[in-house]
Write a protein that holds these residues in place. Structure first.
Motif, PDB file in Angstrom:
ATOM      1  N   ASP A   4       0.886  -1.223  -0.049  1.00 46.12           N
ATOM      2  CA  ASP A   4       0.066   0.008  -0.042  1.00 46.12           C
ATOM      3  C   ASP A   4       0.857   1.235  -0.150  1.00 46.12           C
ATOM      4  O   ASP A   4       1.349   1.545   0.943  1.00 46.12           O
TER       5      ASP A   4
ATOM      6  N   ASN B  90      -4.420   2.918  -3.071  1.00 45.37           N
ATOM      7  CA  ASN B  90      -5.613   2.626  -2.379  1.00 45.37           C
ATOM      8  C   ASN B  90      -6.511   3.331  -2.825  1.00 45.37           C
ATOM      9  O   ASN B  90      -6.651   4.877  -3.117  1.00 45.37           O
TER      10      ASN B  90
ATOM     11  N   ILE C  12     -11.360   4.167  -2.084  1.00 42.11           N
ATOM     12  CA  ILE C  12     -12.480   3.643  -1.586  1.00 42.11           C
ATOM     13  C   ILE C  12     -13.767   4.214  -2.233  1.00 42.11           C
ATOM     14  O   ILE C  12     -13.565   5.032  -3.353  1.00 42.11           O
TER      15      ILE C  12
ATOM     16  N   LEU D  69     -14.681  -0.050   1.549  1.00 39.48           N
ATOM     17  CA  LEU D  69     -13.153  -0.316   1.197  1.00 39.48           C
ATOM     18  C   LEU D  69     -12.800  -1.350   0.321  1.00 39.48           C
ATOM     19  O   LEU D  69     -13.998  -2.163  -0.178  1.00 39.48           O
ATOM     20  N   ARG D  70     -11.765  -1.674   0.258  1.00 39.61           N
ATOM     21  CA  ARG D  70     -11.192  -2.524  -0.878  1.00 39.61           C
ATOM     22  C   ARG D  70     -11.508  -4.021  -0.861  1.00 39.61           C
ATOM     23  O   ARG D  70     -11.945  -4.942  -1.514  1.00 39.61           O
TER      24      ARG D  70
ATOM     25  N   LEU E  98      -7.992   0.562  10.378  1.00 37.39           N
ATOM     26  CA  LEU E  98      -7.960   1.026   9.133  1.00 37.39           C
ATOM     27  C   LEU E  98      -6.364   1.498   8.877  1.00 37.39           C
ATOM     28  O   LEU E  98      -5.702   1.857   9.699  1.00 37.39           O
TER      29      LEU E  98
ATOM     30  N   GLU F  24      -6.479   4.462   3.916  1.00 37.06           N
ATOM     31  CA  GLU F  24      -7.854   4.377   4.084  1.00 37.06           C
ATOM     32  C   GLU F  24      -8.599   5.627   4.773  1.00 37.06           C
ATOM     33  O   GLU F  24      -9.491   6.137   4.409  1.00 37.06           O
TER      34      GLU F  24
ATOM     35  N   ASP G  98      -8.374   8.460   2.384  1.00 43.38           N
ATOM     36  CA  ASP G  98      -9.296   8.310   1.263  1.00 43.38           C
ATOM     37  C   ASP G  98     -10.496   8.716   2.050  1.00 43.38           C
ATOM     38  O   ASP G  98     -11.522   9.036   1.078  1.00 43.38           O
ATOM     39  N   GLU G  99     -10.864   8.558   3.060  1.00 43.19           N
ATOM     40  CA  GLU G  99     -12.123   9.219   3.909  1.00 43.19           C
ATOM     41  C   GLU G  99     -12.124  10.675   3.573  1.00 43.19           C
ATOM     42  O   GLU G  99     -13.335  11.396   3.069  1.00 43.19           O
TER      43      GLU G  99
END
Length: 345
Positions: free
Chosen positions: A5, A64, A66, A86-87, A131, A135, A138-139
Motif C-alpha cells: 500500500d 488505495n 474507496i 473499502l477494497r 484502518l 484508508e 481516502d475518507e
C-alpha cells in the motif's frame, strides 16, 4: 508477489523505498505529490515519471481507493453522512458537517470497535480490523471530491478507537499535515479517545498540536464502569493523571466528552462530583445528549435538565457547552448507518 500500500507510506518511507529501488530521491517527492495533492488512482496518471518506473511501481505497489456506497443528506441542516466501502468489502462511516468556518469531517479509524461502550452503536458488531493510513486519508479525499471543496477540519471520532490503532493513525496525521500533501494543520484536527492511558501518554510524547478529546461520560468509577469497560483497565484517577500530564507536556487543553444519560449520570450531584474531579485542569466539558440506540436501552433527558447540568458546571467553575446536534434525520451517530447496512445485506 503481494503488492504493498504505497499511499499509507510517509514521504520519508517512500524515499527509503525509492533508494532501495535505485531511484533518485526526487522521484519519491514527485510520487508523493501525485498521491496526496493530485490524488491519482493509477500510476499511469503520473505523467512526469519515466514509463519503466511507472511499470515498476505498478508491479510492487497499489494505490488505495474507496467508494461511496451510500450518501445521506440531512433535510434539516445539510449534514452529509457517507457509508464508504473499502477494497475488501468492509464498510465504515464519515460525517461531513458545514459550519461558518468551513466543512468538518468526522472519520472512522477502525472497522468496528472493541472498546464495548454501551451507549455507542459502533461497538455492537465488534471489531473487525484497523484502518490503514491510506484508508483514513481516502475518507478525507473522497469527501473533498464529493464536496468539490476543501475539508477544513478533521475529527477522529467516528467508528473505532484511534489510540487502539496508534501507528496507522500517527502515519495518517503525518501525511495529512504534510506540506507536500494537502497540508492540513493539526490545529484543525481533533482526536477522541475512550481513555486508553498508555495511548494518551504515547501521544503526549509526540507533542502534536491537535486537540485531544477524552470520552469521560461519568463522574466516578462506579458509573463509568457500567457503560465503559475500558474503565476496568484504566480507572478515572489513572486517566485524569494522564490527562494532566498530557496538558503539561503539550500545552494543549483537553476537552472532555460527557454523554448525558437520563437517570444514570445527569443528576445535580453528578455535576458537582464531575466539577470536583476536573478542578484546576482548565478543562472544557462537551455535553452530549445521548443518541438513542435501541440495543442499549439508554434514553436522553429533557432539554431543560441538560441546560441545568451545564449551568451547574459553569457555576462550579468548569467551562461547559452542549453539542449542537446535526444530521438527526440521517442516522448520523457513529455506527448507525454501517449497522443498518450490515443488517440489510
Amino acid at each position: 508477489m503481494e503488492k504493498s500500500d504505497l499511499k499509507s507510506l510517509t514521504e520519508q518511507r517512500i524515499e527509503a523505498e525509492f533508494v532501495r529501488m535505485g531511484q533518485p530521491k526526487f522521484r519519491a517527492r514527485q510520487v508523493y505529490r501525485w498521491l496526496h495533492q493530485k490524488q491519482v488512482s493509477t500510476f499511469a496518471e503520473m505523467t512526469d515519471l519515466p514509463t519503466p518506473l511507472r511499470g515498476q511501481l505498478d508491479e510492487k505497489f497499489y494505490i488505495n481507493t474507496i467508494r461511496i456506497k451510500k450518501r445521506l443528506v440531512s433535510s434539516i441542516d445539510g449534514t452529509v453522512k457517507y457509508l464508504y466501502e473499502l477494497r475488501d468489502g468492509n464498510c465504515v462511516e464519515a460525517v461531513r458537517m458545514q459550519y461558518k468556518h468551513g466543512a468538518s469531517l468526522c472519520i472512522s479509524t477502525q472497522v468496528g470497535c472493541r472498546m464495548g461502550c454501551r451507549f455507542c452503536a459502533s461497538t455492537l458488531a465488534g471489531w473487525v480490523r484497523n484502518l490503514t493510513a491510506s484508508e483514513m486519508l481516502d475518507e478525507v479525499y473522497t469527501a473533498q471530491q464529493d464536496l468539490r471543496g476543501r475539508i477544513s477540519n478533521v475529527v477522529l471520532m467516528g467508528i473505532g478507537e484511534p489510540l487502539d490503532n496508534f501507528d496507522n493513525v500517527m502515519a495518517f496525521l503525518e501525511i495529512l499535515s504534510s506540506r507536500e500533501g494537502i497540508n492540513l494543520s493539526l490545529r484543525h484536527v481533533s482526536l477522541s479517545t475512550c481513555g486508553l492511558v498508555d495511548g494518551i501518554r504515547a501521544l503526549a510524547e509526540k507533542k502534536l498540536q491537535l486537540t485531544l478529546s477524552v470520552s469521560l461520560h461519568a463522574p466516578n468509577d462506579s458509573i463509568r464502569s457500567q457503560s465503559m469497560p475500558v474503565n476496568q483497565r484504566y480507572n478515572m484517577d489513572d486517566l485524569l493523571d494522564a490527562c494532566r500530564d498530557y496538558f503539561e507536556q503539550t500545552g494543549r487543553r483537553i476537552s472532555f466528552e460527557y454523554a448525558l444519560i437520563a437517570g444514570v449520570n445527569d443528576a445535580p450531584a453528578h455535576a458537582e462530583e464531575l466539577a470536583s474531579r476536573l478542578s484546576g485542569m482548565g478543562a472544557h466539558v462537551n455535553l452530549i445528549p445521548v443518541n438513542p440506540v435501541a440495543e442499549t436501552g439508554y434514553r436522553r433527558g429533557k432539554r431543560a435538565g441538560i441546560e441545568a447540568f451545564q449551568a451547574q458546571l459553569e457555576r462550579l467553575g468548569v467551562n461547559a457547552t452542549i453539542r449542537r446536534e446535526l444530521g438527526t434525520d440521517i442516522a448520523a451517530a457513529c455506527g448507525q448507518l454501517r449497522r443498518q447496512d450490515t443488517e440489510t445485506a
